[in-house]
Design an enzyme around this catalytic site. Structure first.
Site, short mmCIF file in Angstrom:
data_model
loop_
_atom_site.label_atom_id
_atom_site.label_comp_id
_atom_site.label_asym_id
_atom_site.label_seq_id
_atom_site.Cartn_x
_atom_site.Cartn_y
_atom_site.Cartn_z
N ASN A 193 12.25 2.28 5.28
CA ASN A 193 12.84 2.47 3.95
C ASN A 193 13.57 3.80 3.91
O ASN A 193 12.94 4.86 3.73
CB ASN A 193 11.76 2.42 2.87
CG ASN A 193 12.33 2.67 1.48
OD1 ASN A 193 13.55 2.60 1.29
ND2 ASN A 193 11.48 2.97 0.52
N PRO A 194 14.89 3.81 4.05
CA PRO A 194 15.64 5.08 4.11
C PRO A 194 15.77 5.78 2.77
O PRO A 194 16.25 6.91 2.71
CB PRO A 194 17.01 4.65 4.65
CG PRO A 194 17.16 3.24 4.18
CD PRO A 194 15.79 2.64 4.18
N SER A 223 7.46 4.15 5.64
CA SER A 223 7.81 4.24 4.21
C SER A 223 6.65 4.83 3.45
O SER A 223 5.66 5.29 4.04
CB SER A 223 8.08 2.82 3.67
OG SER A 223 6.88 2.05 3.73
N GLY A 224 6.76 4.78 2.12
CA GLY A 224 5.61 5.05 1.26
C GLY A 224 4.83 3.78 1.04
O GLY A 224 4.99 2.79 1.78
N ASP A 225 4.01 3.76 -0.01
CA ASP A 225 3.17 2.59 -0.26
C ASP A 225 3.95 1.40 -0.80
O ASP A 225 3.49 0.26 -0.72
CB ASP A 225 2.06 2.96 -1.25
CG ASP A 225 1.11 3.99 -0.67
OD1 ASP A 225 0.57 3.74 0.42
OD2 ASP A 225 0.91 5.05 -1.30
N GLU A 271 5.25 -4.62 -1.19
CA GLU A 271 6.24 -5.71 -1.11
C GLU A 271 5.88 -6.70 0.00
O GLU A 271 5.99 -7.92 -0.17
CB GLU A 271 7.63 -5.13 -0.86
CG GLU A 271 8.25 -4.46 -2.08
CD GLU A 271 9.74 -4.18 -1.88
OE1 GLU A 271 10.36 -4.86 -1.03
OE2 GLU A 271 10.26 -3.28 -2.57
N ASP A 308 3.08 9.45 -13.58
CA ASP A 308 3.66 8.84 -12.39
C ASP A 308 5.06 8.30 -12.66
O ASP A 308 6.00 8.54 -11.88
CB ASP A 308 2.74 7.71 -11.90
CG ASP A 308 3.15 7.15 -10.55
OD1 ASP A 308 3.84 7.86 -9.79
OD2 ASP A 308 2.79 6.00 -10.25
N ARG A 361 12.90 13.98 -10.73
CA ARG A 361 12.81 13.78 -9.28
C ARG A 361 13.53 14.88 -8.51
O ARG A 361 13.17 15.19 -7.37
CB ARG A 361 13.37 12.40 -8.91
CG ARG A 361 13.25 12.06 -7.43
CD ARG A 361 13.55 10.60 -7.15
NE ARG A 361 12.39 9.76 -7.43
CZ ARG A 361 11.40 9.54 -6.57
NH1 ARG A 361 11.43 10.13 -5.38
NH2 ARG A 361 10.40 8.76 -6.88
N GLY A 369 2.63 2.25 -8.15
CA GLY A 369 3.84 3.05 -8.32
C GLY A 369 5.00 2.35 -8.99
O GLY A 369 6.07 2.94 -9.15
#
Length: 489
Positions: free
Chosen positions: A122-123, A179-181, A186, A272, A279, A451
């Site tokens: 996941n870029p 990636s993250g979670d 997914e 969150d 960000r 998230g």
């Protein structure tokens, strides 16, 4: 040395003299999977833990390993930063070379390591460094281990879900998320939405930390005392060890969502999701917005009901189960054509006639967790287990602001759950009935799962994205050990 009287696991599979760094030395490969040789002292490599793979270079064998580095010195068997290192041995005859190669190949093959992996990168997540992490910290290890890889960079939200839903399972031994979670979630949802979900969900999934939270891989590595790093996480995949993971089914009407990490409503969800507008501040946005939310604290009316684990039966008040949650209409159902669901329907456990308990608000925060860590620096549920069949429920009700500040400052080590203002319960099933804010009943809250915004109430934060469910009653059940993860041990 006579090895005939040693236990079979310690006796040598092969022992011979080889050329190493220009010197002929004795090299032994033992039944417990260790290379032993001399050269500046006694040396040892454990194949299962330290050897990634090997290759033949003419008359030589190059053993590709990972060792730990301390103060600039590569040490075998010591804890430190991991580095890749090769050891080159040259058997003294062609027959010996063939024998060494065959024995090493057979032993590595017996470990059940993956040979073909699908890599999802996941870029866009976190610091947008996933591609760099893959190329620098992941791919070299996979090449050393001679693992065939197919790499897909995710292009948009739910891309990984689409890949998992249509994947030819026969082509891979596992999926790795760099990636993250979010990509993990997914993938799990995609596998469980397939018609062959029961076979698909057995596909092992690996995690490499490259996102904002990285709670799952942190939980995996911390369980064995290892730092949360790309090298440690990809080694867990290469070694091929696996562990089961509970999966929670969130149900509202006929809409279902599969969660593997957490669900939050109230303070934690607000921080969150609403902090996204900051960000640009990086990870500091969470602390900054947490302070804002505590100073202007919100309380939410509502009720939670739960089926307690043994030992937690005295929390809350007795209540009975009402299954009208399954008749609620979610936003995705309203005005839509009914589509046949071919995937997993969720747990078939009978929830009625069970000993349910209930707790009524107002609440500051409701937090459900499946694993200990919510992110690399948030130990949300220190007693959570990967596959115990329960979710850990952390409830905060009326709490003075100073106490709440202290409580939140202890969230990095899990000691916040010891606060007298926190109720910590293990539950097999859970029903959430979210209500409006106490301070302004015209406004609702946010329900955050892994998230992502699962549901949002009236006049909450601004977003063009439609929530999957409505801000109303929903039910959560747990399937013990439904999914499979690559794990350190």
């Amino acid at each position: 040395m006579d090895l005939g009287d040693q236990p079979e696991s310690l006796s040598s599979i092969l022992s011979d003299r080889v050329l190493f760094n220009g010197t002929v030395i004795p090299l032994t490969f033992t039944g417990d999977g260790k290379f032993r040789w001399t050269g500046k002292g006694q040396r040892c490599l454990t194949v299962e833990k330290e050897v990634l793979g090997f290759c033949l270079e003419g008359s030589r064998i190059r053993v590709k390993a990972v060792v730990e580095k301390r103060d600039g010195i590569c040490c075998l068997g010591n804890r430190g930063d991991l580095v890749r290192q090769s050891f080159v041995f040259e058997p003294l005859s062609e027959d010996s070379l063939t024998l060494w190669s065959q024995k090493l190949h057979d032993y590595i093959d017996s470990l059940g390591r993956p040979k073909r992996l699908l890599i999802l990168v996941n870029p866009f997540g976190g610091k947008k460094s996933a591609t760099k992490i893959f190329l620098q910290d992941v791919k070299p290890y996979l090449e050393d281990a001679d693992i065939q890889i197919t790499v897909i960079e995710t292009k948009h939200q739910l891309h990984a879900n689409e890949v998992a839903k249509t994947l030819d399972l026969s082509k891979y031994d596992g999926i790795v998320c760099v990636s993250g979670d979010g990509i993990l979630v997914e993938v799990v949802n995609g596998l469980l939405e397939r018609e062959d979900w029961s076979a698909a969900i057995k596909m092992p999934i690996g995690m490499v930390p490259a996102g904002t939270s990285n709670g799952m891989v942190k939980s995996l590595l911390d369980s064995v005392g290892e730092p949360c790093s790309a090298s440690n996480s990809i080694l867990a995949v290469i070694r091929g060890h696996k562990r089961s993971l509970d999966v929670a089914t969130i149900l509202q009407g006929e809409t279902r969502y599969f969660s593997v990490l957490m669900l939050a409503w109230g303070l934690v969800a607000d921080i969150d999701i609403e902090s996204e507008k900051y960000r640009w501040m990086g990870s500091a946005r969470i602390d900054f917005y947490a302070l804002q939310r505590i100073l202007h604290l919100r309380h939410y009316n509502g009720r939670v009901s739960f089926l307690p684990a043994p030992g937690f039966e005295n929390y809350g008040e007795p209540t009975s189960y009402h299954d009208e949650v399954t008749s609620e209409k979610s936003p995705t159902q309203e005005g839509s054509v009914k589509i046949q669901w071919h995937g997993y329907l969720g747990s078939d456990v009978k929830l009625d006639n069970m000993h349910w308990r209930t707790i009524s608000g107002p609440f500051v925060s409701i937090w459900l967790h499946n694993v200990p860590w919510g992110s690399e620096d948030v130990m949300a549920a220190p007693n959570a287990k990967f596959s115990d069949g329960y979710l850990d429920l952390i409830i905060t009700k009326d709490c003075p602001k100073l106490s709440l500040l202290s409580l939140m400052s202890n969230i990095n080590d899990g000691s916040h759950v010891k606060s007298p203002f926190v109720t910590y319960i293990k539950a097999k099933a859970f029903v959430l009935e979210p209500g409006p804010r106490v301070e302004d009943p015209t406004k609702g809250g946010i329900i955050d799962s892994d998230g992502e915004v699962l549901a949002k109430g009236n006049i909450t934060y601004k977003s063009d994205q439609k929530a999957l469910m409505s801000y109303s009653k929903l039910q959560i059940t747990v399937d013990q050990g439904l999914a499979t993860l690559f794990a350190p041990v």
